[in-house]
Design a protein around this motif. Structure first.
Motif, mmCIF file in Angstrom:
data_model
loop_
_atom_site.group_PDB
_atom_site.id
_atom_site.type_symbol
_atom_site.label_atom_id
_atom_site.label_comp_id
_atom_site.label_asym_id
_atom_site.label_seq_id
_atom_site.Cartn_x
_atom_site.Cartn_y
_atom_site.Cartn_z
ATOM 1 N N ALA A 253 0.887 -1.372 0.055
ATOM 2 C CA ALA A 253 -0.139 0.172 0.064
ATOM 3 C C ALA A 253 0.953 1.274 0.035
ATOM 4 C CB ALA A 253 -0.866 -0.050 1.279
ATOM 5 N N ALA A 254 2.211 1.149 0.672
ATOM 6 C CA ALA A 254 2.989 2.522 0.896
ATOM 7 C C ALA A 254 3.505 2.667 -0.578
ATOM 8 C CB ALA A 254 4.070 1.997 1.932
ATOM 9 N N PHE A 255 3.930 1.624 -1.314
ATOM 10 C CA PHE A 255 4.370 1.588 -2.808
ATOM 11 C C PHE A 255 3.275 2.182 -3.693
ATOM 12 C CE2 PHE A 255 4.531 -0.069 -6.931
ATOM 13 C CZ PHE A 255 5.739 -0.139 -7.408
ATOM 14 N N SER A 256 2.119 1.769 -3.532
ATOM 15 C CA SER A 256 1.039 2.279 -4.276
ATOM 16 C C SER A 256 0.671 3.565 -4.266
ATOM 17 C CB SER A 256 -0.256 1.417 -4.153
ATOM 18 O OG SER A 256 -1.384 1.793 -4.951
ATOM 19 N N THR A 257 0.500 4.126 -2.721
ATOM 20 C CA THR A 257 0.384 5.439 -2.404
ATOM 21 C C THR A 257 1.457 6.455 -2.688
ATOM 22 O OG1 THR A 257 -0.738 4.675 -0.522
ATOM 23 C CG2 THR A 257 0.146 6.956 -0.412
ATOM 24 N N HIS A 258 2.735 6.115 -2.784
ATOM 25 C CA HIS A 258 3.711 6.800 -3.318
ATOM 26 C C HIS A 258 3.955 7.019 -4.724
ATOM 27 C CE1 HIS A 258 8.097 8.394 -3.343
ATOM 28 N NE2 HIS A 258 8.109 7.689 -4.511
ATOM 29 N N PHE A 259 3.534 6.225 -5.522
ATOM 30 C CA PHE A 259 3.592 6.478 -6.799
ATOM 31 C C PHE A 259 2.248 6.986 -7.743
ATOM 32 C CE2 PHE A 259 7.262 3.665 -6.625
ATOM 33 C CZ PHE A 259 8.087 4.169 -7.460
ATOM 34 N N ASN A 260 1.228 6.534 -6.884
ATOM 35 C CA ASN A 260 -0.182 7.232 -7.325
ATOM 36 C C ASN A 260 -0.185 8.665 -7.083
ATOM 37 O OD1 ASN A 260 -1.962 5.387 -8.709
ATOM 38 N ND2 ASN A 260 -1.681 4.158 -6.984
ATOM 39 N N GLY A 261 0.525 8.851 -6.145
ATOM 40 C CA GLY A 261 0.462 10.379 -5.446
ATOM 41 C C GLY A 261 1.475 11.225 -6.313
ATOM 42 N N ARG A 262 2.412 10.460 -7.217
ATOM 43 C CA ARG A 262 3.136 11.378 -8.120
ATOM 44 C C ARG A 262 2.481 11.092 -9.551
ATOM 45 N NH1 ARG A 262 5.489 10.696 -3.728
ATOM 46 N NH2 ARG A 262 7.109 11.860 -2.829
ATOM 47 N N HIS A 263 1.225 10.505 -9.448
ATOM 48 C CA HIS A 263 0.678 10.599 -10.779
ATOM 49 C C HIS A 263 1.330 9.573 -11.929
ATOM 50 C CE1 HIS A 263 -2.014 13.689 -9.263
ATOM 51 N NE2 HIS A 263 -0.923 14.212 -9.139
ATOM 52 N N ALA A 264 2.171 8.695 -11.252
ATOM 53 C CA ALA A 264 2.868 7.874 -12.185
ATOM 54 C C ALA A 264 1.734 6.713 -12.904
ATOM 55 C CB ALA A 264 3.916 6.705 -11.421
ATOM 56 N N ASN A 265 2.141 5.929 -14.060
ATOM 57 C CA ASN A 265 1.494 5.352 -14.962
ATOM 58 C C ASN A 265 0.539 4.017 -14.033
ATOM 59 O OD1 ASN A 265 0.505 3.288 -16.770
ATOM 60 N ND2 ASN A 265 2.062 3.954 -18.269
ATOM 61 N N ALA A 266 -0.660 4.133 -13.831
ATOM 62 C CA ALA A 266 -1.268 3.267 -13.238
ATOM 63 C C ALA A 266 -1.096 1.889 -13.626
ATOM 64 C CB ALA A 266 -2.691 3.730 -13.207
ATOM 65 N N ASP A 267 -1.187 1.588 -14.649
ATOM 66 C CA ASP A 267 -0.880 0.089 -15.299
ATOM 67 C C ASP A 267 0.534 -0.392 -14.760
ATOM 68 O OD1 ASP A 267 -3.178 0.107 -16.819
ATOM 69 O OD2 ASP A 267 -2.309 0.893 -18.610
ATOM 70 N N VAL A 268 1.512 0.483 -14.771
ATOM 71 C CA VAL A 268 2.886 -0.083 -14.341
ATOM 72 C C VAL A 268 2.825 -0.352 -12.810
ATOM 73 C CG1 VAL A 268 5.276 0.580 -14.240
ATOM 74 C CG2 VAL A 268 4.143 1.423 -16.101
ATOM 75 N N ILE A 269 2.235 0.571 -12.312
ATOM 76 C CA ILE A 269 1.882 0.249 -10.713
ATOM 77 C C ILE A 269 1.132 -1.059 -10.306
ATOM 78 C CG2 ILE A 269 1.067 1.303 -8.617
ATOM 79 C CD1 ILE A 269 0.965 4.041 -9.655
ATOM 80 N N GLU A 270 0.073 -1.133 -11.177
ATOM 81 C CA GLU A 270 -0.705 -2.347 -10.919
ATOM 82 C C GLU A 270 0.108 -3.562 -11.405
ATOM 83 O OE1 GLU A 270 -3.913 -2.398 -9.647
ATOM 84 O OE2 GLU A 270 -2.873 -0.629 -9.059
ATOM 85 N N ARG A 271 0.848 -3.516 -12.314
ATOM 86 C CA ARG A 271 1.785 -4.651 -12.723
ATOM 87 C C ARG A 271 2.981 -5.157 -11.515
ATOM 88 N NH1 ARG A 271 0.321 -8.346 -16.622
ATOM 89 N NH2 ARG A 271 -0.948 -7.235 -18.195
ATOM 90 N N ALA B 53 12.202 0.299 -13.981
ATOM 91 C CA ALA B 53 12.830 1.789 -13.574
ATOM 92 C C ALA B 53 11.986 2.255 -12.254
ATOM 93 C CB ALA B 53 12.505 2.745 -14.767
ATOM 94 N N MET B 54 10.642 1.895 -12.191
ATOM 95 C CA MET B 54 9.903 2.197 -11.071
ATOM 96 C C MET B 54 10.435 1.583 -9.642
ATOM 97 S SD MET B 54 5.673 1.906 -10.463
ATOM 98 C CE MET B 54 5.262 3.152 -11.869
ATOM 99 N N LEU B 55 10.727 0.377 -9.918
ATOM 100 C CA LEU B 55 11.190 -0.453 -8.659
ATOM 101 C C LEU B 55 12.390 -0.027 -8.094
ATOM 102 C CD1 LEU B 55 9.782 -4.238 -9.310
ATOM 103 C CD2 LEU B 55 9.274 -2.372 -7.441
ATOM 104 N N GLN B 56 13.562 0.316 -9.164
ATOM 105 C CA GLN B 56 14.720 0.953 -8.922
ATOM 106 C C GLN B 56 14.364 2.637 -8.112
ATOM 107 O OE1 GLN B 56 17.661 -0.326 -9.007
ATOM 108 N NE2 GLN B 56 18.096 1.058 -7.716
ATOM 109 N N GLN B 57 13.475 3.298 -8.692
ATOM 110 C CA GLN B 57 13.173 4.469 -7.935
ATOM 111 C C GLN B 57 12.885 4.184 -6.546
ATOM 112 O OE1 GLN B 57 10.214 6.821 -10.329
ATOM 113 N NE2 GLN B 57 11.581 6.389 -12.016
#
Length: 429
Positions: free
Chosen positions: A336-354, A379-383
């Motif tokens: 949930a922390a991972f999802s909140t962090h990237f959704n709060g930065r308007h990252a690609n939702a499909d990438v987050i879900e994957r 790239a997202m997991l490295q960030q």
């Protein structure tokens, strides 16, 4: 009226003919020579014909006795053909009840049929719950004798102790009784509706705030001697995987040179394989672990008591409890922390879900797109891993370990002893 000699002496003709007895009973002599007992009757204005067997297998006296029983049914307005069919069905049901109709037998049949596509952990949990709360009371009972009122009482009793298990048991019972219906034992399902149980209070997994994540990482530096437990927790955090996916991980699933982790379908919640790009920090931790574990070890994190089994699922929750974070978050809350962090930065939702292994509903599309967004996910997991390092550096120094009980304090009363214990752990590994 007929006599046995007449029936024996009757010769076949070109066409079948009748030898009448009395009250509608007769012998039909066929051109083939067979002699068949028949009873012709009428209920209202509808004429019927009942077969009573063949002569000489059914003798004259036996045919008349069966004829007398059938005549009594006709006098009551009961169709003897329908009554015979009903009796055959009743006998068949009695056979099923006697030989295959015990609750335990139907449960075994249902369990065998429905366990094929389930994860091993799910099967173990289901069998454990049924063994503890259903089989002691129902195993040897005829399934046709179990009532809705009785099942409701069992579920209510379990609900007082464990509401979620009660809901699970109701689902299991529904499937077991549906299996009994398919087997011809029952016509209606006696399992009570869901409304007999209290509504579930949906509670999301607690997630640490960014500052708490940093403090937790700092607390692990000084409060966790077990290297494998610490790395298991870090793997959950770095990859946003589910706890059970990390604790049950096997070395054959990893390609550390290419930085990849292929989790097989049977270990995934959705039943589809999941590819995880490993950030540099995860590769470094697993390389360190690989260097100290015995050759041929199957699991990354084996069970302490039995190395042929994976680490217990509760271990990581216990770690958070021990460090004083159990009331603030859970291992699953890291997702949930991972999802909140990237959704709060308007990252690609499909990438987050994957990254979270939330696959499309369409199974074909899910399999085809198993490696979808490969570069973006890496790239997202490295960030995310770099962000965790930043939180660790910023807030880790503020970590405060909970008080150590006196019995433990005497054993680890100095930082030197803690460091020695870590070194001895690595040597033993």
């Amino acid at each position: 009226m007929l006599c046995t000699l007449q029936i024996k002496s009757a010769k076949p003709r070109a066409r079948g003919y009748k030898l009448a007895d009395a009250g509608g009973l007769f012998v039909l002599v066929q051109p083939s020579g067979s002699k068949l007992w028949r009873y012709k009757f009428r209920i209202g204005r509808v004429e019927g014909l009942l077969a009573l067997g063949s002569f000489p297998e059914v003798g004259l006296a036996e045919a008349r006795a069966e004829h007398a029983r059938s005549r009594k049914l006709v006098e009551q307005g009961i169709h003897p053909v329908h009554e015979r069919k009903r009796q055959r069905e009743a006998l068949a049901i009695d056979y099923l009840n006697r030989d295959k109709g015990a609750f335990g037998a139907i449960y075994a049949q249902w369990d065998s049929a429905t366990s094929v596509d389930l994860a091993a952990g799910t099967i173990r949990q289901r069998r454990r719950e049924i063994k503890n709360d259903l089989l002691p009371k129902l195993k040897d009972r005829a399934i046709t004798s179990i009532t809705r009122l009785e099942l409701t009482a069992i579920l209510k009793e379990v609900e007082r102790r464990a509401p979620e298990i009660a809901r699970n048991l109701r689902n299991y019972l529904w499937g077991i009784f549906e299996c009994a219906i398919d087997s011809g034992l029952l016509e209606n399902n006696p399992v009570p509706p869901l409304r007999v149980l209290k509504k579930r209070k949906q509670k999301n997994h607690a997630a640490l705030s960014p500052s708490q994540i940093g403090e937790f990482l700092g607390a692990m530096d000084f409060g966790v001697n077990e290297l494998s437990t610490r790395i298991a927790m870090r793997l959950v955090m770095l990859t946003a995987c589910r706890k059970v996916e990390a604790t049950g991980a096997e070395w054959t699933e990893f390609d550390l040179k290419r930085g990849g982790w292929e989790i097989p379908a049977e270990r995934m919640k959705a039943g589809h394989p999941h590819w995880v790009p490993l950030p540099r920090q995860a590769v470094a931790l697993l390389t360190e672990l690989r260097a100290i574990v015995p050759k041929g070890q199957k699991y990354l994190f084996p069970n302490r008591r039995d190395p042929n089994r994976p680490m217990a699922g509760r271990t990581l929750n216990a770690l958070m409890d021990r460090l004083g974070f159990g009331d603030k978050g859970t291992p699953h809350g890291m997702r949930a922390a991972f999802s909140t962090h990237f959704n709060g930065r308007h990252a690609n939702a499909d990438v987050i879900e994957r990254c979270l292994a939330h696959v499309p509903v369409n199974a074909v599309r899910a399999a085809y797109n198993r490696h979808a967004y490969l570069k973006e996910r890496r790239a997202m997991l490295q960030q995310w891993a770099d962000y965790l390092d930043l939180l660790h550096k910023k807030h880790g120094k503020h970590a405060v370990l909970p008080p150590v009980p006196p019995t433990v304090r005497r054993k680890t009363n100095s930082g030197t002893q803690r460091r020695r214990s870590r070194r001895s752990l690595r040597k033993a590994a």
